[in-house]
Motif scaffolding. Structure first.
Motif, mmCIF file in Angstrom:
data_model
loop_
_atom_site.group_PDB
_atom_site.id
_atom_site.type_symbol
_atom_site.label_atom_id
_atom_site.label_comp_id
_atom_site.label_asym_id
_atom_site.label_seq_id
_atom_site.Cartn_x
_atom_site.Cartn_y
_atom_site.Cartn_z
ATOM 1 N N LYS A 172 -66.106 -25.418 -4.443
ATOM 2 C CA LYS A 172 -66.197 -23.959 -4.542
ATOM 3 C C LYS A 172 -65.327 -23.282 -3.481
ATOM 4 O O LYS A 172 -65.827 -22.580 -2.595
ATOM 5 N N PRO A 173 -64.024 -23.500 -3.551
ATOM 6 C CA PRO A 173 -63.141 -22.964 -2.507
ATOM 7 C C PRO A 173 -62.929 -21.464 -2.639
ATOM 8 O O PRO A 173 -63.163 -20.860 -3.690
ATOM 9 N N ILE A 174 -62.459 -20.881 -1.558
ATOM 10 C CA ILE A 174 -61.944 -19.518 -1.550
ATOM 11 C C ILE A 174 -60.421 -19.626 -1.498
ATOM 12 O O ILE A 174 -59.880 -20.431 -0.739
ATOM 13 N N VAL A 175 -59.730 -18.832 -2.293
ATOM 14 C CA VAL A 175 -58.264 -18.845 -2.313
ATOM 15 C C VAL A 175 -57.761 -17.605 -1.592
ATOM 16 O O VAL A 175 -58.105 -16.480 -1.963
ATOM 17 N N LEU A 176 -56.953 -17.815 -0.568
ATOM 18 C CA LEU A 176 -56.403 -16.715 0.218
ATOM 19 C C LEU A 176 -54.886 -16.689 0.075
ATOM 20 O O LEU A 176 -54.215 -17.684 0.368
ATOM 21 N N GLY A 177 -54.366 -15.562 -0.358
ATOM 22 C CA GLY A 177 -52.930 -15.377 -0.406
ATOM 23 C C GLY A 177 -52.419 -14.953 0.955
ATOM 24 O O GLY A 177 -52.967 -14.036 1.574
ATOM 25 N N LEU A 178 -51.405 -15.643 1.436
ATOM 26 C CA LEU A 178 -50.815 -15.309 2.730
ATOM 27 C C LEU A 178 -49.942 -14.080 2.522
ATOM 28 O O LEU A 178 -48.879 -14.144 1.903
ATOM 29 N N GLY A 179 -50.423 -12.940 2.999
ATOM 30 C CA GLY A 179 -49.748 -11.664 2.756
ATOM 31 C C GLY A 179 -48.342 -11.610 3.324
ATOM 32 O O GLY A 179 -48.105 -12.100 4.415
ATOM 33 N N ASN A 180 -47.425 -11.060 2.504
ATOM 34 C CA ASN A 180 -47.661 -10.547 1.167
ATOM 35 C C ASN A 180 -47.216 -11.532 0.083
ATOM 36 O O ASN A 180 -47.736 -11.517 -1.017
ATOM 37 N N GLY A 181 -46.243 -12.373 0.412
ATOM 38 C CA GLY A 181 -45.598 -13.195 -0.601
ATOM 39 C C GLY A 181 -46.487 -14.193 -1.303
ATOM 40 O O GLY A 181 -46.227 -14.577 -2.447
ATOM 41 N N GLY A 182 -47.561 -14.635 -0.641
ATOM 42 C CA GLY A 182 -48.419 -15.638 -1.256
ATOM 43 C C GLY A 182 -49.409 -15.095 -2.268
ATOM 44 O O GLY A 182 -50.047 -15.869 -3.001
ATOM 45 N N THR A 184 -64.570 -24.233 2.137
ATOM 46 C CA THR A 184 -63.232 -24.772 1.921
ATOM 47 C C THR A 184 -62.326 -23.611 1.540
ATOM 48 O O THR A 184 -62.653 -22.833 0.637
ATOM 49 N N VAL A 185 -61.208 -23.491 2.232
ATOM 50 C CA VAL A 185 -60.300 -22.368 2.008
ATOM 51 C C VAL A 185 -58.917 -22.901 1.650
ATOM 52 O O VAL A 185 -58.384 -23.776 2.345
ATOM 53 N N ILE A 186 -58.348 -22.386 0.580
ATOM 54 C CA ILE A 186 -56.977 -22.720 0.191
ATOM 55 C C ILE A 186 -56.104 -21.532 0.565
ATOM 56 O O ILE A 186 -56.255 -20.445 0.007
ATOM 57 N N VAL A 187 -55.216 -21.728 1.526
ATOM 58 C CA VAL A 187 -54.310 -20.647 1.931
ATOM 59 C C VAL A 187 -52.958 -20.892 1.278
ATOM 60 O O VAL A 187 -52.400 -21.983 1.378
ATOM 61 N N VAL A 188 -52.468 -19.885 0.571
ATOM 62 C CA VAL A 188 -51.310 -20.055 -0.307
ATOM 63 C C VAL A 188 -50.140 -19.205 0.174
ATOM 64 O O VAL A 188 -50.280 -17.999 0.415
ATOM 65 N N GLY A 189 -48.981 -19.840 0.300
ATOM 66 C CA GLY A 189 -47.749 -19.134 0.643
ATOM 67 C C GLY A 189 -46.745 -19.247 -0.488
ATOM 68 O O GLY A 189 -46.892 -20.078 -1.389
ATOM 69 N N GLN A 190 -45.705 -18.424 -0.431
ATOM 70 C CA GLN A 190 -44.684 -18.472 -1.484
ATOM 71 C C GLN A 190 -43.709 -19.626 -1.282
ATOM 72 O O GLN A 190 -42.970 -20.000 -2.180
#
Length: 214
Positions: A2-12, A102-108
Motif C-alpha cells: 500500500k505505497p504512497i506515490v510522490l511526484g518530485l516537483g515539478n517534473g516527476g 512505503t513511499v515511491i518518489v518519482v522523478g522525470q
C-alpha cells in the motif's frame, strides 16, 4: 505494501500520476528545493522541504565539509521560493503522512541524482519506513548513488552514453506550476478520496514582542 506515490516537483508529477493509477495508490507531491555547498555552487549537499525542514545528503556534505547549520540561511531563501508553490498545491491536495509507510518518489529522470537524493533524505527524516526511488532513465553513476540512499531503485534505462533526460521523451518540456496544479485537479476529480489526508495550514506567527517567527 500500500505505497504512497510522490511526484518530485515539478517534473516527476506526470509520471507519478501514471504510476499511482497503475498501483491504485494515493498521489502526493514532494515539494523541495536543492541546497548547494557554500564554496561549490554546483554541488548539491541537501534539500529543504515545504515546511523548512533541512535534509542533508550526508556523504556529500561530509566530503565538502558542510554542516546543517551552514545551510540555515540558504534554506531560508529556498523556503521562501517554495511558499508560493506550497500555497497553490496544498489548497487542493493536503500533504499525506508518510510515517511508517512505503513511499515511491518519482522523478522525470536522474542525471546527477542530486534532487532525488535530497528527496530521499527528506522522506527518511519524515519517518518513511521504505523509500523507492523511481525514474524512467538515469546515469549509471547517479543510480549507484541512489542505491546507497534508497531501499529500492527502479531506473530501467541506464545507457552507457547518457545525453540528457530529454532524450528519452518524444515530447519533453518543463512542467510548470500551472501544469502541476492541473494534474492534481484531474487526479482529485477522478479519485475524490485522494484529497483525504493531513491538512496543511500556512500561518504566520508573531512572538509576544511582535517579531515574525519563520
Amino acid at each position: 505494501e500500500k505505497p504512497i506515490v510522490l511526484g518530485l516537483g515539478n517534473g516527476g508529477i506526470p509520471i507519478a500520476e501514471v504510476i499511482a493509477k497503475s498501483l491504485d495508490a494515493p498521489l502526493d507531491v514532494l515539494l523541495i528545493e536543492k541546497l548547494y555547498a557554500p564554496h561549490s555552487p554546483n554541488q548539491v549537499v541537501g534539500a529543504v522541504d515545504e515546511h523548512g525542514r533541512i535534509s542533508m545528503i550526508q556523504a556529500t556534505a561530509r566530503w565538502h565539509h558542510v554542516t546543517s547549520q551552514q545551510m540555515v540561511e540558504p534554506a531560508r531563501e529556498a523556503f521562501r521560493l517554495l511558499q508560493t508553490r506550497q500555497a497553490r498545491v496544498r489548497s487542493i491536495l493536503p500533504e499525506m503522512d508518510v510515517r511508517g509507510r512505503t513511499v515511491i518518489v518519482v522523478g522525470q529522470g536522474v542525471a546527477t541524482g542530486a534532487k532525488m537524493l535530497g528527496g530521499i533524505a527528506c522522506l527518511k527524516d519524515r519517518g518513511a519506513a521504505k523509500v523507492v526511488a523511481a525514474a524512467p532513465a538515469g546515469t549509471s553513476q547517479a543510480t549507484w548513488q541512489l542505491h546507497e540512499a534508497a531501499h529500492v531503485v527502479v531506473i530501467p534505462h541506464r545507457p552507457a552514453k547518457f545525453k540528457g533526460v530529454e532524450g528519452f521523451y518524444e515530447d519533453f518540456a518543463d512542467v510548470t506550476d500551472d501544469m502541476m496544479v492541473r494534474i492534481i485537479e484531474r487526479w482529485i476529480a477522478a479519485k475524490p478520496q485522494a484529497s483525504q489526508g493531513i491538512s496543511t495550514l500556512v500561518m504566520k506567527l508573531n512572538s509576544s514582542r511582535g517579531h515574525h517567527l519563520m
